[in-house]
Motif scaffolding. Structure first.
Motif, PDB file in Angstrom:
ATOM      1  N   LEU A   1     -35.422   4.424 -16.109  1.00  0.00           N
ATOM      2  CA  LEU A   1     -34.939   3.159 -16.400  1.00  0.00           C
ATOM      3  C   LEU A   1     -36.027   2.191 -16.538  1.00  0.00           C
ATOM      4  N   LYS A   2     -36.896   2.211 -15.446  1.00  0.00           N
ATOM      5  CA  LYS A   2     -38.070   1.254 -15.412  1.00  0.00           C
ATOM      6  C   LYS A   2     -38.943   1.316 -16.712  1.00  0.00           C
ATOM      7  N   GLU A   3     -39.120   2.755 -17.186  1.00  0.00           N
ATOM      8  CA  GLU A   3     -40.122   3.081 -18.375  1.00  0.00           C
ATOM      9  C   GLU A   3     -39.254   2.677 -19.581  1.00  0.00           C
ATOM     10  N   GLY A   4     -37.763   2.180 -19.598  1.00  0.00           N
ATOM     11  CA  GLY A   4     -37.028   1.575 -20.854  1.00  0.00           C
ATOM     12  C   GLY A   4     -36.366   2.757 -21.322  1.00  0.00           C
ATOM     13  N   ASN A   5     -36.137   3.969 -20.621  1.00  0.00           N
ATOM     14  CA  ASN A   5     -35.306   5.134 -21.163  1.00  0.00           C
ATOM     15  C   ASN A   5     -34.001   4.877 -20.857  1.00  0.00           C
ATOM     16  N   ILE A   6     -33.073   5.450 -21.847  1.00  0.00           N
ATOM     17  CA  ILE A   6     -31.670   5.608 -21.603  1.00  0.00           C
ATOM     18  C   ILE A   6     -31.624   6.927 -20.894  1.00  0.00           C
ATOM     19  N   VAL A   7     -30.886   7.042 -19.756  1.00  0.00           N
ATOM     20  CA  VAL A   7     -30.809   8.367 -18.871  1.00  0.00           C
ATOM     21  C   VAL A   7     -29.384   8.836 -19.011  1.00  0.00           C
ATOM     22  N   ARG A   8     -29.488  10.144 -19.916  1.00  0.00           N
ATOM     23  CA  ARG A   8     -27.861  10.749 -20.258  1.00  0.00           C
ATOM     24  C   ARG A   8     -28.045  11.819 -19.122  1.00  0.00           C
ATOM     25  N   LEU A   9     -26.763  12.023 -18.568  1.00  0.00           N
ATOM     26  CA  LEU A   9     -26.579  13.063 -17.712  1.00  0.00           C
ATOM     27  C   LEU A   9     -25.485  13.822 -17.810  1.00  0.00           C
ATOM     28  N   GLY A  10     -25.290  14.249 -19.289  1.00  0.00           N
ATOM     29  CA  GLY A  10     -24.391  15.127 -19.730  1.00  0.00           C
ATOM     30  C   GLY A  10     -22.739  14.466 -19.515  1.00  0.00           C
ATOM     31  N   HIS A  11     -22.074  15.375 -18.937  1.00  0.00           N
ATOM     32  CA  HIS A  11     -20.729  14.934 -18.762  1.00  0.00           C
ATOM     33  C   HIS A  11     -20.545  13.795 -17.813  1.00  0.00           C
ATOM     34  N   LEU A  12     -21.467  13.614 -16.895  1.00  0.00           N
ATOM     35  CA  LEU A  12     -21.448  12.373 -15.832  1.00  0.00           C
ATOM     36  C   LEU A  12     -21.419  11.032 -16.691  1.00  0.00           C
ATOM     37  N   GLY A  13     -22.437  11.076 -17.764  1.00  0.00           N
ATOM     38  CA  GLY A  13     -22.523   9.831 -18.454  1.00  0.00           C
ATOM     39  C   GLY A  13     -23.935   9.224 -18.566  1.00  0.00           C
ATOM     40  N   SER A  14     -24.066   8.162 -18.998  1.00  0.00           N
ATOM     41  CA  SER A  14     -25.450   7.621 -19.152  1.00  0.00           C
ATOM     42  C   SER A  14     -25.730   6.280 -18.566  1.00  0.00           C
ATOM     43  N   PHE A  15     -27.019   6.044 -18.153  1.00  0.00           N
ATOM     44  CA  PHE A  15     -27.407   4.868 -17.615  1.00  0.00           C
ATOM     45  C   PHE A  15     -28.301   3.906 -18.604  1.00  0.00           C
ATOM     46  N   GLN A  16     -28.435   2.745 -18.522  1.00  0.00           N
ATOM     47  CA  GLN A  16     -29.475   1.945 -19.182  1.00  0.00           C
ATOM     48  C   GLN A  16     -29.676   0.462 -18.618  1.00  0.00           C
ATOM     49  N   ILE A  17     -30.508   0.024 -18.971  1.00  0.00           N
ATOM     50  CA  ILE A  17     -31.001  -1.685 -18.287  1.00  0.00           C
ATOM     51  C   ILE A  17     -30.366  -2.366 -19.250  1.00  0.00           C
ATOM     52  N   SER A  18     -29.783  -3.515 -19.012  1.00  0.00           N
ATOM     53  CA  SER A  18     -29.331  -4.591 -19.691  1.00  0.00           C
ATOM     54  C   SER A  18     -30.014  -5.769 -19.328  1.00  0.00           C
ATOM     55  N   ILE A  19     -30.009  -6.825 -20.267  1.00  0.00           N
ATOM     56  CA  ILE A  19     -30.503  -7.908 -19.642  1.00  0.00           C
ATOM     57  C   ILE A  19     -29.766  -9.067 -20.262  1.00  0.00           C
TER      58      ILE A  19
END
Length: 129
Positions: free
Chosen positions: A67-85
């Protein structure tokens, strides 16, 4: 299994005469922590509880780095994480800089299985004691 909810009273002050309204609120039945989850996962597969715990701790660290690198992290069936400002506007592109950023948060978007679970929920009204 039904998700328990109770009734919560709220005063709505935005009117000339404040009114009372009632809303459903989820009744929390407890907390499931990392130890509990790792114990459950280890009992449903061949991985030990300590291995599950170690994987989750490492996963959290790696998600933070990505996330600090600016990536969206997708974890399959669990879902995804991303930074918002949240930020303030500028009249010109040249005036936009990091001082305009007021806060940041992590946005979680559930995956298909979790979204399906939400659609299948059954609710049961409980009485507060």
């Amino acid at each position: 299994m039904a998700v328990p909810f109770s009734v919560t009273k709220k005063i709505i002050p935005n009117q000339a005469n404040p009114t009372v309204a009632y809303y459903p609120r989820i009744t929390k039945s407890g907390v499931m922590d990392l130890d509990d989850l790792s114990d459950r996962v280890s009992s449903s597969c061949s991985v030990t509880q300590s291995d599950c715990y170690a994987v989750v701790i490492s996963l959290v660290n790696e998600i933070g780095i990505a996330l600090k690198e600016g990536n969206i992290v997708r974890l399959g069936h669990l879902g995804s994480f991303q930074i918002s400002i949240q930020s303030t506007a500028s009249p010109t592109p040249e005036e936009v800089d990091k001082t305009k950023i007021k806060s940041s948060s992590i946005v979680f978007r559930p995956g298909k299985k979790l979204k399906l679970m939400l659609k299948q929920l059954v609710f049961k009204k409980t009485v507060k004691t």
